[in-house]
Enzyme design. Structure first.
Site, PDB file in Angstrom:
ATOM      1  N   LYS A 157       0.852  -1.174   0.048  1.00  0.00           N
ATOM      2  CA  LYS A 157       0.075   0.041   0.020  1.00  0.00           C
ATOM      3  C   LYS A 157       1.009   1.374  -0.038  1.00  0.00           C
ATOM      4  O   LYS A 157       0.467   2.332  -0.714  1.00  0.00           O
ATOM      5  CB  LYS A 157      -1.102   0.011   1.312  1.00  0.00           C
ATOM      6  CG  LYS A 157      -2.004  -1.170   1.063  1.00  0.00           C
ATOM      7  CD  LYS A 157      -2.981  -0.965   2.558  1.00  0.00           C
ATOM      8  CE  LYS A 157      -4.005  -2.112   2.229  1.00  0.00           C
ATOM      9  NZ  LYS A 157      -4.905  -2.282   3.305  1.00  0.00           N
ATOM     10  N   ILE A 158       1.963   1.228   0.765  1.00  0.00           N
ATOM     11  CA  ILE A 158       2.731   2.413   0.861  1.00  0.00           C
ATOM     12  C   ILE A 158       3.510   2.736  -0.289  1.00  0.00           C
ATOM     13  O   ILE A 158       3.628   3.725  -0.837  1.00  0.00           O
ATOM     14  CB  ILE A 158       3.605   2.516   2.234  1.00  0.00           C
ATOM     15  CG1 ILE A 158       2.794   2.387   3.561  1.00  0.00           C
ATOM     16  CG2 ILE A 158       4.591   3.616   2.098  1.00  0.00           C
ATOM     17  CD1 ILE A 158       3.681   2.392   4.711  1.00  0.00           C
ATOM     18  N   THR A 234      11.911   5.142   4.442  1.00  0.00           N
ATOM     19  CA  THR A 234      11.044   5.354   5.452  1.00  0.00           C
ATOM     20  C   THR A 234      10.316   4.025   6.101  1.00  0.00           C
ATOM     21  O   THR A 234       9.028   4.037   6.355  1.00  0.00           O
ATOM     22  CB  THR A 234       9.748   6.320   4.627  1.00  0.00           C
ATOM     23  OG1 THR A 234       9.287   5.553   3.529  1.00  0.00           O
ATOM     24  CG2 THR A 234      10.316   7.743   4.412  1.00  0.00           C
ATOM     25  N   SER A 235      10.807   2.916   5.690  1.00  0.00           N
ATOM     26  CA  SER A 235      10.265   1.590   6.101  1.00  0.00           C
ATOM     27  C   SER A 235      10.822   0.986   7.423  1.00  0.00           C
ATOM     28  O   SER A 235      10.075   1.327   8.375  1.00  0.00           O
ATOM     29  CB  SER A 235      10.502   0.685   4.974  1.00  0.00           C
ATOM     30  OG  SER A 235       9.529  -0.425   5.137  1.00  0.00           O
ATOM     31  N   ARG A 236      11.934   0.316   7.402  1.00  0.00           N
ATOM     32  CA  ARG A 236      12.512  -0.126   8.793  1.00  0.00           C
ATOM     33  C   ARG A 236      13.893  -0.104   8.554  1.00  0.00           C
ATOM     34  O   ARG A 236      14.683  -0.073   7.463  1.00  0.00           O
ATOM     35  CB  ARG A 236      12.006  -1.485   8.851  1.00  0.00           C
ATOM     36  CG  ARG A 236      10.560  -1.964   9.276  1.00  0.00           C
ATOM     37  CD  ARG A 236      10.650  -1.415  10.830  1.00  0.00           C
ATOM     38  NE  ARG A 236       9.265  -1.832  11.124  1.00  0.00           N
ATOM     39  CZ  ARG A 236       7.984  -0.783  11.086  1.00  0.00           C
ATOM     40  NH1 ARG A 236       8.345   0.432  10.524  1.00  0.00           N
ATOM     41  NH2 ARG A 236       6.926  -1.207  11.450  1.00  0.00           N
ATOM     42  N   ASP A 260      14.266   8.195   7.748  1.00  0.00           N
ATOM     43  CA  ASP A 260      13.230   8.464   8.636  1.00  0.00           C
ATOM     44  C   ASP A 260      13.348   7.458   9.788  1.00  0.00           C
ATOM     45  O   ASP A 260      12.574   7.291  10.866  1.00  0.00           O
ATOM     46  CB  ASP A 260      11.800   8.478   7.900  1.00  0.00           C
ATOM     47  CG  ASP A 260      10.752   8.897   8.984  1.00  0.00           C
ATOM     48  OD1 ASP A 260      10.835   9.857   9.543  1.00  0.00           O
ATOM     49  OD2 ASP A 260       9.691   8.408   8.992  1.00  0.00           O
ATOM     50  N   GLU A 265      17.436   2.839  16.146  1.00  0.00           N
ATOM     51  CA  GLU A 265      16.604   3.856  16.907  1.00  0.00           C
ATOM     52  C   GLU A 265      16.029   3.837  17.956  1.00  0.00           C
ATOM     53  O   GLU A 265      15.438   4.852  18.651  1.00  0.00           O
ATOM     54  CB  GLU A 265      15.748   4.162  15.747  1.00  0.00           C
ATOM     55  CG  GLU A 265      14.195   3.202  15.442  1.00  0.00           C
ATOM     56  CD  GLU A 265      13.235   3.503  14.355  1.00  0.00           C
ATOM     57  OE1 GLU A 265      12.477   3.582  15.031  1.00  0.00           O
ATOM     58  OE2 GLU A 265      13.590   3.885  13.404  1.00  0.00           O
ATOM     59  N   HIS A 297      11.412   8.972  12.503  1.00  0.00           N
ATOM     60  CA  HIS A 297      10.307   8.079  12.307  1.00  0.00           C
ATOM     61  C   HIS A 297       8.957   9.077  12.512  1.00  0.00           C
ATOM     62  O   HIS A 297       8.055   8.608  13.222  1.00  0.00           O
ATOM     63  CB  HIS A 297      10.226   6.940  13.484  1.00  0.00           C
ATOM     64  CG  HIS A 297       9.581   5.619  13.153  1.00  0.00           C
ATOM     65  ND1 HIS A 297      10.251   4.483  13.188  1.00  0.00           N
ATOM     66  CD2 HIS A 297       8.392   5.284  12.453  1.00  0.00           C
ATOM     67  CE1 HIS A 297       9.561   3.524  12.636  1.00  0.00           C
ATOM     68  NE2 HIS A 297       8.442   4.127  12.111  1.00  0.00           N
TER      69      HIS A 297
END
Length: 331
Positions: A157-158, A234-236, A260, A265, A297
């Site tokens: 979806k992303i 922007t995922s993991r 991100d 983190e 994040h």
């Protein structure tokens, strides 16, 4: 039906606001804990019927043992990923683990595109210059985004939402995923990873973290990419080997890096560490590069996404309480 007591870990003021608003139709008793859930804080779960946790909570064997002792069998994740849960142990012990797979994919996609634009047009550098009354354009040269080839890794979806956004700029789109998404096929060309690495000017990661995808972007991957490539994650965090990324930055193979998320983190993000010395030398070095942009994040962080996360999380708990399934269960 008995009112369920829910312990909400890693909660911030905005989580409380969105969860309380969603809870008006559920009527749960919600207790908020700012602390992360891990082996040292797991004793806080006593007396609850379910727990809700976030991306950097650690639900390992020791935590699952404590949950078991406390009679808790429901773990409601407020995120799409579930790599922070020991799923083998959870399944063996009979836990129900639910997640939020479908919250506003556009929020993360828009953040990914925003990072591309910021790095390209060097908005972060321009902002600092202007505040010092420096209006010189030297060093701020960008490129036309629509003239570039963008490779999307992960067409869920992303990833699909990111493709839709980039198609408006006129970019040529390549994509890779073990599973073909018919909607993605309308926007992009599926290729193998080597082809995507070799042909993409920009690479954006939108895949889950698994054993297979851990350090997907490493020295070998960078070696197959174009010089001056832009990488957005922007995922993991653990999809990218940060040490190898630094080497690629030094060599010029990696011209722009937008993160991100970051592999370690958990010790940094979602807290105010201003005025403190960071003990992660790799992260500190990344922050020193002018062509690296890091956000904490933040990609999911929109009003719509928070509302959907809260509603889905509480719906998952309500379904568990009624002995039903929502389809959001991990197994």
């Amino acid at each position: 039906m008995t009112k369920a007591r829910i312990a909400v870990f890693s909660s911030k003021s905005y989580d409380k606001h969105s969860m309380d608003a969603a809870n008006e139709k559920f009527g749960f008793e919600l207790d908020y804990y700012k602390t992360q859930l891990n082996a040292s804080t797991a004793k806080l779960v006593d007396g609850y019927d379910a727990i809700s946790c976030f991306v950097n909570d650690v639900v390992d064997t020791k935590v699952l043992e404590q949950l078991d002792k406390s009679g808790i069998k429901m773990i409601a994740l407020r995120c799409a990923g579930f790599n922070n849960v020991d799923l083998v142990e959870a399944k063996k012990r009979g836990f129900v683990v639910s997640r939020v797979p479908g919250y506003s994919p556009e929020s993360v996609a828009e953040h990914a595109v925003a990072m591309m634009l910021c790095l390209n047009r060097k908005l972060h550098k321009a902002y600092s210059r202007i505040r010092e009354h420096n209006f010189n354009l030297e060093g701020l040269l960008g490129f036309n985004l629509g003239s570039k080839t963008v490779g999307i890794i992960g067409t869920g979806k992303i990833g699909l939402a990111t493709m839709k956004a980039l198609s408006g700029f006129g970019c040529k789109l390549l994509c890779h995923d073990p599973y073909i998404n018919p909607e993605a096929e309308k926007l992009a060309t599926y290729v193998d990873l080597d082809t995507l690495y070799a042909q993409s000017d920009i690479i954006s990661l939108h895949c889950p973290l698994t054993e297979e995808s851990h350090h997907l972007i490493d020295h070998e991957a960078f070696a197959k990419m174009k010089d001056n490539v832009m990488l957005i994650n922007t995922s993991r965090g653990a999809l990218v080997n940060a040490s190898d990324a630094i080497e690629a930055l030094k060599s010029g193979r990696l011209g722009y890096l937008g993160l991100d998320v970051y592999e370690l983190e958990g010790d940094l993000f979602f807290r105010d560490l201003s005025g403190q010395v960071l003990h992660d030398d790799v992260f500190g070095l990344l922050l020193s590069y002018p062509n690296v942009l890091v956000t904490g994040h933040q990609g999911y962080f929109t009003d719509l996404a928070l509302s959907q996360i809260a509603d889905t999380t509480l719906s998952n708990i309500k379904a568990y309480q009624k002995g039903e399934q929502t389809g959001n269960e991990v197994f």
